[in-house]
Design a protein around this motif. Structure first.
Motif, mmCIF file in Angstrom:
data_model
loop_
_atom_site.group_PDB
_atom_site.id
_atom_site.type_symbol
_atom_site.label_atom_id
_atom_site.label_comp_id
_atom_site.label_asym_id
_atom_site.label_seq_id
_atom_site.Cartn_x
_atom_site.Cartn_y
_atom_site.Cartn_z
ATOM 1 N N LEU A 183 0.831 -1.197 0.000
ATOM 2 C CA LEU A 183 0.000 0.000 0.000
ATOM 3 C C LEU A 183 0.869 1.253 0.000
ATOM 4 O O LEU A 183 0.602 2.221 -0.722
ATOM 5 N N ALA A 184 1.941 1.242 0.816
ATOM 6 C CA ALA A 184 2.845 2.390 0.867
ATOM 7 C C ALA A 184 3.537 2.596 -0.480
ATOM 8 O O ALA A 184 3.736 3.740 -0.913
ATOM 9 N N MET A 185 3.911 1.520 -1.137
ATOM 10 C CA MET A 185 4.558 1.633 -2.456
ATOM 11 C C MET A 185 3.618 2.277 -3.471
ATOM 12 O O MET A 185 4.009 3.174 -4.233
ATOM 13 N N MET A 186 2.379 1.823 -3.509
ATOM 14 C CA MET A 186 1.431 2.380 -4.467
ATOM 15 C C MET A 186 1.093 3.831 -4.134
ATOM 16 O O MET A 186 0.919 4.662 -5.025
ATOM 17 N N GLY A 187 1.016 4.136 -2.850
ATOM 18 C CA GLY A 187 0.788 5.519 -2.464
ATOM 19 C C GLY A 187 1.936 6.413 -2.883
ATOM 20 O O GLY A 187 1.734 7.540 -3.356
ATOM 21 N N THR A 188 3.163 5.920 -2.727
ATOM 22 C CA THR A 188 4.341 6.682 -3.145
ATOM 23 C C THR A 188 4.324 6.928 -4.649
ATOM 24 O O THR A 188 4.631 8.041 -5.115
ATOM 25 N N LEU A 189 3.971 5.909 -5.418
ATOM 26 C CA LEU A 189 3.904 6.056 -6.868
ATOM 27 C C LEU A 189 2.884 7.118 -7.275
ATOM 28 O O LEU A 189 3.153 7.979 -8.121
ATOM 29 N N ALA A 190 1.712 7.084 -6.640
ATOM 30 C CA ALA A 190 0.660 8.039 -6.992
ATOM 31 C C ALA A 190 1.044 9.467 -6.613
ATOM 32 O O ALA A 190 0.883 10.400 -7.402
ATOM 33 N N VAL A 191 1.569 9.651 -5.418
ATOM 34 C CA VAL A 191 1.947 10.992 -4.973
ATOM 35 C C VAL A 191 3.083 11.548 -5.815
ATOM 36 O O VAL A 191 3.074 12.711 -6.227
ATOM 37 N N SER A 192 4.068 10.714 -6.115
ATOM 38 C CA SER A 192 5.231 11.193 -6.867
ATOM 39 C C SER A 192 4.875 11.536 -8.304
ATOM 40 O O SER A 192 5.464 12.443 -8.896
ATOM 41 N N ALA A 193 3.901 10.842 -8.880
ATOM 42 C CA ALA A 193 3.530 11.110 -10.269
ATOM 43 C C ALA A 193 2.599 12.306 -10.403
ATOM 44 O O ALA A 193 2.716 13.091 -11.357
ATOM 45 N N LEU A 194 1.690 12.466 -9.457
ATOM 46 C CA LEU A 194 0.628 13.453 -9.624
ATOM 47 C C LEU A 194 0.860 14.755 -8.859
ATOM 48 O O LEU A 194 0.348 15.805 -9.279
ATOM 49 N N VAL A 195 1.616 14.715 -7.772
ATOM 50 C CA VAL A 195 1.833 15.928 -6.971
ATOM 51 C C VAL A 195 3.299 16.366 -6.971
ATOM 52 O O VAL A 195 3.603 17.550 -7.138
ATOM 53 N N ALA A 196 4.228 15.418 -6.803
ATOM 54 C CA ALA A 196 5.646 15.766 -6.660
ATOM 55 C C ALA A 196 6.224 16.598 -7.802
ATOM 56 O O ALA A 196 7.183 17.351 -7.564
ATOM 57 N N PRO A 197 5.709 16.534 -9.040
ATOM 58 C CA PRO A 197 6.283 17.390 -10.091
ATOM 59 C C PRO A 197 6.266 18.880 -9.783
ATOM 60 O O PRO A 197 6.960 19.643 -10.455
ATOM 61 N N PHE A 198 5.508 19.302 -8.771
ATOM 62 C CA PHE A 198 5.553 20.719 -8.406
ATOM 63 C C PHE A 198 6.973 21.146 -8.039
ATOM 64 O O PHE A 198 7.342 22.313 -8.187
ATOM 65 N N ILE A 199 7.819 20.200 -7.604
ATOM 66 C CA ILE A 199 9.188 20.527 -7.211
ATOM 67 C C ILE A 199 10.010 20.914 -8.437
ATOM 68 O O ILE A 199 10.646 21.967 -8.479
#
Length: 433
Positions: A230-246
């Protein structure tokens, strides 16, 4: 040194461990230099090309190698003395930073050169990062691991505050070459810190295991354990959809608000302020409400906060919004990373951490490039805000279809044999986004 037993400031407990203080301090100095380089190169690429796709592409190249090399780095980190392994990786990164510095001072810095060095630096980081995370898990006890992960994020984000501020001053005074030079020198702090760490962080039993079977064993445990998956899939989703703001901060500052390095520095530093504030406050919050509940709330809020940031009408409102986004981003990743490390067997921590890094790299590299490319065609705000709201929709869907899936992140873990989860933690479906 015995660990500090602070109740009110439980987020700081990891500072009670001598080795952690050395590692934390060295990493902070290095990250200040890294953020100086990141801002200098982001402004350079955006100014030269004028394209969000180019800026996002360069940022993606740093994370892309994690897709392939993170599992290799995790397996290697479980086989060798992690201090020596990290020292070698640090020397490689210092050499690459030195090459960029020479190119800048000689007037030969170009976008293709930045792309190649960014890719090579991403390779070195992908191979080294799992060892760093596993070393941290070695030098603090399990009850202080969440504190250590949060403080690690705090030092990274302190670098995000200090580095861009210094970079803006250096860029105004002497240009990008001097910012790159400072970054090259900053790697010395990591080498000094590693020389003072007493714990080797090596599991000698794992040296006999072949590389590929070791990687597969780590992947199997991550897939079978419901909380880790679950943590892996959550990391994938957050990094793809939100993290690009960085990676797209220079694009937002330059193309949306029509400003330059100073505005970029303001936004990057504001994110760091939010992250550091959250790192200090997260310990008591987790103790009061539980890691599972805090993680679930963070996942629900981070999408709307990212959308609020991207739709901010002025630079100052955007800076205010990114403070909140930085706090939620740090808290979310700290919770996901801690879940992976606490549920992994000690002899597989580096390998499980490497899979977490791989998910982070896959999502971020793909997300920052794709969002940058689409932003050139349909607009920065529309693409990025829509991606953030898509994450909210995925989290709400997960809660609706599997309302108890997050329970796996706090379920007690026991291991029948080294590296194999007991049937009690092989939750059906593993949790999914």
């Amino acid at each position: 040194m015995p660990a500090l037993r602070l109740t009110r400031f439980s987020s700081l407990r990891a500072f009670g461990h001598r080795d952690f203080v050395h590692v934390w301090s060295g990493a902070l100095v290095s990250n200040i230099g890294t953020w100086m380089e990141t801002l200098a190169l982001g402004v350079f690429v955006t100014t030269v090309t004028g394209r969000a796709e180019a800026t996002g592409g360069i940022a993606a190249l740093t994370f892309l190698p994690a897709v392939v090399l993170s599992p290799v780095g995790g397996a290697l980190a479980d086989r060798f003395d992690r201090r020596v392994y990290l020292a070698v990786g640090t020397l490689v990164q210092a050499l690459l930073a030195g090459i960029l510095t020479v190119l800048a001072f000689t007037g030969r810095l170009s976008v293709p050169a930045v792309a190649v060095i960014s890719l090579l630096n991403g390779c070195a980081s992908a191979l080294s990062n799992p060892a760093f995370s596993a070393l941290v898990a070695d030098i603090v006890p399990p009850e202080d691991l969440h504190s250590a992960v949060s403080l690690n994020s705090a030092q990274f984000n302190l670098g995000r505050i200090i580095g861009p501020t210094l970079a803006a001053l250096v860029l105004a005074a002497g240009g990008p070459a001097w910012a790159l030079f400072v970054n090259t020198l900053s790697f010395l702090a990591v080498l000094v810190a590693l020389s003072r760490v007493r714990s080797s962080g090596r599991s000698s039993s794992q040296q006999r295991e072949a590389l590929w079977p070791g990687i597969l064993r780590g992947a199997r445990v991550a897939r079978q354990d419901g909380g880790i998956f679950l943590a892996m899939m959550g990391t994938l989703a957050v990094s793809a959809l939100v993290a690009p703001f960085i990676g797209l901060v220079p694009v937002f500052a330059i193309r949306v608000f029509h400003q330059g390095a100073a505005a970029t520095s303001l936004l990057v530093a504001a994110q760091g302020v939010g992250a550091v504030t959250a790192a200090v406050m997260i310990g008591p919050i987790v103790e009061a409400f539980g890691r599972r509940r805090v993680l679930e709330v963070c996942l629900l809020l981070i999408g709307p906060m990212a959308a609020l940031y991207w739709m901010a009408p002025t630079l100052h409102l955007a800076a205010l919004a990114i403070v909140g986004l930085g706090a939620l981003y740090m808290s979310t990743l700290a919770g996901l990373n801690t879940t992976c490390q606490l549920r992994a067997p000690p002899d597989l921590q580096a390998r499980v951490t490497s899979l977490y890094s791989m998910m982070l790299g896959v999502g971020y590299a793909g997300g920052v490039w794709l969002q940058g490319a689409l932003a050139d065609r349909v607009g920065v705000r529309f693409v990025t805000a829509s991606s953030a709201l898509l994450l909210l929709a995925l989290v709400l869907t997960q809660r609706l279809l599997r309302p108890r899936a997050f329970d796996a992140t706090e379920a007690p873990v026991s291991f029948a044999t080294a590296g194999e989860p007991s049937p009690a933690v092989k939750l059906e479906g593993g949790g999914e986004f």
